[in-house]
Design a protein around this motif. Structure first.
Motif, short mmCIF file in Angstrom:
data_model
loop_
_atom_site.label_atom_id
_atom_site.label_comp_id
_atom_site.label_asym_id
_atom_site.label_seq_id
_atom_site.Cartn_x
_atom_site.Cartn_y
_atom_site.Cartn_z
N GLY A 158 35.26 33.09 46.46
CA GLY A 158 35.87 34.40 46.61
C GLY A 158 35.69 34.99 47.99
O GLY A 158 34.70 34.72 48.68
N VAL A 199 43.10 43.77 50.31
CA VAL A 199 42.95 43.10 49.02
C VAL A 199 44.29 42.54 48.54
O VAL A 199 44.35 41.45 47.94
CB VAL A 199 42.32 44.05 47.97
N SER A 200 45.38 43.25 48.81
CA SER A 200 46.71 42.76 48.43
C SER A 200 47.07 41.49 49.20
O SER A 200 47.57 40.51 48.63
CB SER A 200 47.77 43.83 48.67
N ALA A 204 44.86 38.58 47.95
CA ALA A 204 45.28 38.09 46.64
C ALA A 204 46.56 37.26 46.75
O ALA A 204 46.69 36.22 46.09
CB ALA A 204 45.49 39.27 45.69
N GLU A 262 43.00 43.20 38.49
CA GLU A 262 41.69 43.82 38.67
C GLU A 262 40.87 43.58 37.41
O GLU A 262 41.33 43.79 36.30
CB GLU A 262 41.84 45.32 38.91
N SER A 269 47.31 39.87 42.07
CA SER A 269 45.98 39.79 41.47
C SER A 269 45.84 40.75 40.31
O SER A 269 46.56 41.72 40.18
CB SER A 269 44.93 40.13 42.53
N VAL A 290 37.81 38.65 45.90
CA VAL A 290 39.11 38.08 45.54
C VAL A 290 38.86 36.60 45.25
O VAL A 290 38.67 35.80 46.16
CB VAL A 290 40.13 38.26 46.66
N VAL A 346 40.38 39.57 40.81
CA VAL A 346 39.61 40.44 41.70
C VAL A 346 38.44 41.02 40.92
O VAL A 346 38.63 41.72 39.92
CB VAL A 346 40.50 41.57 42.27
N VAL A 406 44.51 34.22 40.47
CA VAL A 406 43.56 35.00 41.27
C VAL A 406 42.99 36.11 40.39
O VAL A 406 43.71 36.74 39.63
CB VAL A 406 44.25 35.62 42.50
N CYS A 421 45.59 33.89 48.44
CA CYS A 421 44.79 33.07 47.53
C CYS A 421 45.66 32.52 46.40
O CYS A 421 45.47 31.39 45.95
CB CYS A 421 43.62 33.87 46.97
#
Length: 323
Positions: free
Chosen positions: A272, A286-287, A290, A4, A2, A180, A302, A300, A293
């Motif tokens: 999301g 979050v990792s 991502a 940021e 992802s 995400v 974030v 993707v 997704c």
């Protein structure tokens, strides 16, 4: 992996230079809740502000009565600038022409309030340059003449009647969340979408009223888990109106990574997974989200939600029943 969202808020000078006005407005990641209430003018949404911005700059040319806009495709912003110019000209009799520049990092046609942000930033910039006061109530009236509009003119999470462009309530603020996000592709015209008949029954409308009460209380309690549950239910109910093929797979990913819930652009193409950035396991969550997704939909992004200091609900606290 992802990326940021950079999306840092622009920092224009407070007053701008002589004859120049600068305005900004944030975007949203769809809505936490959107539907129809049992009452008249029942169409409403609850905003989910994110750190994506539009900046508008208006350079007044006192020798001209014409308004130009860059990029040229920002025709709604041009229409609004001309309207505000006419308001100013009625007071002063002077020429109010100039050049409007609209710069945005909010993707268009995805349900992220790009058009609303363009218009709010434009109103603030042109009003500042021409010395026309632009309180929220005036901006609402002006935008109502152009199109259905999100509630991005208020620095808070708000319940907003987007079709009539009218504030319903200021709910407050929440701790920062990550979203995400994926995009199912294509684009949606907000004006056309809001002409569609809503297939919601009276029972659905009463459920939306209960969801709004739950969400209002959750924001005031800063209860992110309940916010996520309401957002997910709203996404499910919206399938009747605009079906998203990836909603159920996204819900499964959310469960696997321990997310709060799934938020969608009800009139757009994005979905999301909501994550609490204060969670000690946030980096891992979050990792994982991502990665999953990305396997589902490709690209993707974030996003980070906005948190606002010292913002209270306009109507004060309501009686919130603990779940």
């Amino acid at each position: 992996m992802s990326q940021e969202t950079a999306g840092l808020r622009p920092r224009p000078s407070r007053e701008g230079s002589a004859g120049t006005g600068v305005g900004t407005a944030f975007g949203t990641f769809g809505e936490l809740l959107q539907g129809v209430l049992p009452e008249e003018d029942g169409d409403f949404l609850v905003t989910l502000p994110v750190a994506r911005w539009t900046m508008a700059t208006y350079r007044h040319d006192p020798r001209s009565r014409e308004v130009q806009v860059h990029p040229a495709g920002k025709t709604k912003a041009l229409q609004l600038a001309r309207t505000i110019g006419k308001l100013a000209a009625r007071k002063t009799g002077a020429a109010t022409g100039g050049t409007l520049h609209v710069n945005s990092v909010i993707p268009e046609g995805k349900g992220l309030a790009s058009s609303s942000a363009d218009l709010v930033a434009t109103a603030r910039a042109v009003g500042q340059a021409l010395r026309v006061e632009m309180p929220p109530s005036r901006i609402e009236r002006l935008l109502a003449e152009i199109e259905p509009t999100d509630g991005v003119l208020y620095p808070a999470i708000v319940a907003f009647h987007h079709r009539s462009v009218r504030l319903r309530d200021v709910l407050g603020t929440l701790p920062v969340m990550a979203v995400v996000g994926i995009d199912e592709g294509g684009s949606v015209d907000t004006v056309d979408f809001n002409r569609l008949p809503k297939p919601f029954t009276l029972a659905d409308r009463h459920e939306y009223a209960r969801l709004l009460d739950r969400l209002s209380c959750a924001v005031r309690r800063r209860d992110l888990a309940e916010v996520g549950r309401v957002a997910t239910r709203s996404a499910q109910m919206n399938q009747l109106l605009r079906h998203k093929w990836s909603l159920e797979p996204m819900r499964e990913i959310c469960r696997e990574v321990g997310g709060l819930g799934v938020a969608v652009a009800h009139s757009g193409t994005t979905l999301g997974i909501l994550l609490d950035t204060r969670d000690p396991s946030y980096t891992q969550r979050v990792s994982e989200a991502a990665r999953a997704c990305g396997e589902l939909a490709g690209g993707v992004t974030v996003y980070r939600t906005l948190s606002f200091a010292n913002r209270l609900a306009r109507n004060g606290p309501t009686a919130c029943v603990e779940a």
